[in-house]
Design a protein around this motif. Structure first.
Motif, PDB file in Angstrom:
ATOM      1  N   ASN A  15       0.858  -1.135  -0.124  1.00  0.00           N
ATOM      2  CA  ASN A  15       0.059  -0.005   0.074  1.00  0.00           C
ATOM      3  C   ASN A  15       1.005   1.209  -0.019  1.00  0.00           C
ATOM      4  O   ASN A  15       1.409   1.490   0.882  1.00  0.00           O
ATOM      5  N   ILE A  16       1.214   1.789  -1.198  1.00  0.00           N
ATOM      6  CA  ILE A  16       2.080   2.802  -1.202  1.00  0.00           C
ATOM      7  C   ILE A  16       1.437   4.467  -1.359  1.00  0.00           C
ATOM      8  O   ILE A  16       0.511   4.517  -2.240  1.00  0.00           O
ATOM      9  N   ALA A  17       1.862   5.337  -0.868  1.00  0.00           N
ATOM     10  CA  ALA A  17       1.444   6.703  -0.954  1.00  0.00           C
ATOM     11  C   ALA A  17       2.524   7.266  -2.038  1.00  0.00           C
ATOM     12  O   ALA A  17       3.682   6.783  -2.076  1.00  0.00           O
ATOM     13  N   THR A  71      -1.144  -1.030  -4.466  1.00  0.00           N
ATOM     14  CA  THR A  71      -2.179   0.024  -4.602  1.00  0.00           C
ATOM     15  C   THR A  71      -1.312   1.492  -4.299  1.00  0.00           C
ATOM     16  O   THR A  71      -0.513   1.114  -3.568  1.00  0.00           O
ATOM     17  N   TYR A  72      -1.524   2.310  -5.292  1.00  0.00           N
ATOM     18  CA  TYR A  72      -0.897   3.536  -5.090  1.00  0.00           C
ATOM     19  C   TYR A  72      -2.072   4.609  -4.447  1.00  0.00           C
ATOM     20  O   TYR A  72      -3.216   4.664  -5.104  1.00  0.00           O
ATOM     21  N   ASN A  73      -1.811   5.366  -3.615  1.00  0.00           N
ATOM     22  CA  ASN A  73      -2.608   6.618  -3.446  1.00  0.00           C
ATOM     23  C   ASN A  73      -1.971   7.912  -3.431  1.00  0.00           C
ATOM     24  O   ASN A  73      -1.056   8.096  -2.916  1.00  0.00           O
ATOM     25  N   VAL A 112      -2.625  10.530   4.612  1.00  0.00           N
ATOM     26  CA  VAL A 112      -2.307   9.171   3.473  1.00  0.00           C
ATOM     27  C   VAL A 112      -1.227   8.684   3.758  1.00  0.00           C
ATOM     28  O   VAL A 112      -1.084   7.221   3.736  1.00  0.00           O
ATOM     29  N   CYS A 113      -0.080   9.521   3.874  1.00  0.00           N
ATOM     30  CA  CYS A 113       1.336   8.721   3.959  1.00  0.00           C
ATOM     31  C   CYS A 113       1.380   8.011   5.191  1.00  0.00           C
ATOM     32  O   CYS A 113       1.913   6.829   5.304  1.00  0.00           O
ATOM     33  N   LYS A 142      -0.864   6.571   6.720  1.00  0.00           N
ATOM     34  CA  LYS A 142      -1.773   5.203   6.614  1.00  0.00           C
ATOM     35  C   LYS A 142      -1.190   4.116   5.518  1.00  0.00           C
ATOM     36  O   LYS A 142      -1.577   3.018   5.562  1.00  0.00           O
ATOM     37  N   SER A 143      -0.094   4.548   4.837  1.00  0.00           N
ATOM     38  CA  SER A 143       0.245   3.749   3.884  1.00  0.00           C
ATOM     39  C   SER A 143       1.581   2.908   4.372  1.00  0.00           C
ATOM     40  O   SER A 143       2.117   3.228   5.541  1.00  0.00           O
ATOM     41  N   ASP A 144       2.036   1.946   3.599  1.00  0.00           N
ATOM     42  CA  ASP A 144       3.493   1.307   4.127  1.00  0.00           C
ATOM     43  C   ASP A 144       4.524   1.759   3.947  1.00  0.00           C
ATOM     44  O   ASP A 144       5.451   2.030   4.535  1.00  0.00           O
TER      45      ASP A 144
END
Ligand code: NAD
Length: 365
Positions: free
Chosen positions: A4-6, A37-39, A62-63, A65-67
């Motif tokens: 899960n990537i920002a 997944t890209y955010n 968002v960052c 919450k991402s890995d």
């Protein structure tokens, strides 16, 4: 695995180079069975244009919450862009400092690797370049002289300026642990760089590093004074594996180390916190002079994505696949414009733009 990537494309060449890194990551995930997944979020000049500030709380959220965060680069032409008429806290680079602080990114990793194919670009002596080198600077990023108290005042009729260099044991311990952990994934040698013959902060640094080293008996530790280290990097960089150092020494040494590779478009970086979370970005800036021309070199960003797989996700095989694909493309003679100086005889069909370089690397995964 689910990744899960920002994703912060940023300004200038940022969107072009990030698009190529995503292309390569997608290919790796497809091949090795991972779901990515890209955010996509804004930061820098594009965020100023959209929201009036270089970094919003929403982007930080968002960052968090991402890995991991994959970033291009931010900023514009500092002489002509209207972003630089704003007060300093509202300019693009303010976003960079704020995100590092908000995500507690205290460890900055900058590898400097000389590709044999690019050794003509290395400014060192031929016999030194022929030996090659592969080192990584582990720089403490949130303490030391840049964050200590400072003041400028008049004393006895003249101006006096003071900066303070403070390090707490806990700050030294956590960066030393990172260095030993990373050295374990490399050639198992840490050279800790300080100025312990003069500075108290360096003497504490050395003591804490020695304590941490006891937990890593498989990793060799050596101490080196910073002035000697600066000389050794140009004399024989092949002696270094992992270089551990404080903020200001690391700032200077990492630029010196990247310079001896001779190619700014090739150098990735990672900034990590205490967990496996990290922000991964190329070492260069947003190169507004070549933006939207499809001539930027995307390799530094692609290699930053490879560092992300290695350090955040512990996917060594997948990270190796990216690095090997980059090596293969270079050994086949393909070059972006910035690398042509090192390869004057490059035939026309091997010259490539940003997009094609991304395609070539993805095809070799
Ligand atoms: P820069 O690294 O963007 O560019 C320096 C030179 O190297 C330019 O000639 C550029 O065309 C070239 N270059 C850089 N990356 C390249 C690539 N991938 N391929 C081919 N050529 C490349 O440094 P600068 O010009 O001093 O700064 C431009 C902007 O970038 C400024 O706004 C600066 O503040 C910002 N900046 C951002 C970051 C970051 O986002 N972390 C880091 C440094 C600078």
């Amino acid at each position: 695995m689910k990744l899960n990537i920002a994703c912060i494309s940023g300004d200038g060449i940022g969107p072009e180079i990030v698009a190529e890194a995503k292309k390569v990551l997608n290919k790796v995930c497809e091949k090795y069975g991972h779901e990515i997944t890209y955010n996509d979020v804004l930061m820098g000049g594009c965020s100023i244009d959209a929201y009036g500030v270089p970094l919003t709380d929403e982007t930080i959220d968002v960052c968090k919450k991402s890995d991991a965060v994959l970033m291009g680069s931010i900023g514009g032409n500092t002489s002509t862009s209207p972003w630089y008429k704003l007060e300093p806290s509202l300019r693009p680079e303010a976003g960079l400092l704020k995100i590092r602080k908000s995500l507690n990114l205290f460890a900055n990793l900058r590898p400097a690797f000389l590709y044999p194919e690019l050794k003509d670009a290395c400014p060192l002596k031929e016999e030194t370049a022929n030996k090659g080198f592969d080192l990584l600077i582990m720089r403490e990023l949130t303490g030391g002289l840049y964050f200590g108290e400072r003041e400028t005042k008049e004393v006895d009729g003249e101006m006096v300026a003071t900066d303070t260099l403070v390090y707490r044991e806990s700050e030294i311990r956590r960066i030393a642990i990172k260095a030993f952990e990373v050295a374990r994934q490399r050639r198992k040698k840490v050279i800790s760089v300080d100025k312990a013959n003069v500075l108290d902060s360096s003497r504490l640094w050395r003591k804490v590093v020695e304590e941490v080293a006891k937990d890593y008996p498989d990793v060799e530790l050596e101490h080196m004074l910073v002035d000697n280290c600066a000389m050794q990097i140009v004399k024989d960089p092949s002696q270094f594996d992992t270089v551990l150092t404080e903020n200001m020494f690391g700032d200077i040494l990492s630029d010196e180390a990247s310079m001896v590779t001779g190619s700014i478009g090739m150098l990735p970086s990672a900034s990590l916190n205490e967990t496996s979370f990290g922000l991964y970005e190329p070492s260069h800036g947003s190169a507004p002079d070549i933006a939207r021309k499809d001539i930027a070199n995307p390799i530094a960003t692609i290699l930053s994505a490879s560092m992300m797989l290695r350090y955040t996700f512990k996917l060594d095989k997948e990270a190796d696949a990216i690095e090997n694909a980059v090596k293969k493309v270079l050994s086949e003679g393909f070059r972006t414009t910035d690398l042509l100086g090192a390869s004057v005889n490059t035939p026309e069909d091997k010259k490539c733009g940003c997009h094609r370089m991304g395609d070539l690397i993805a095809e070799r995964i």
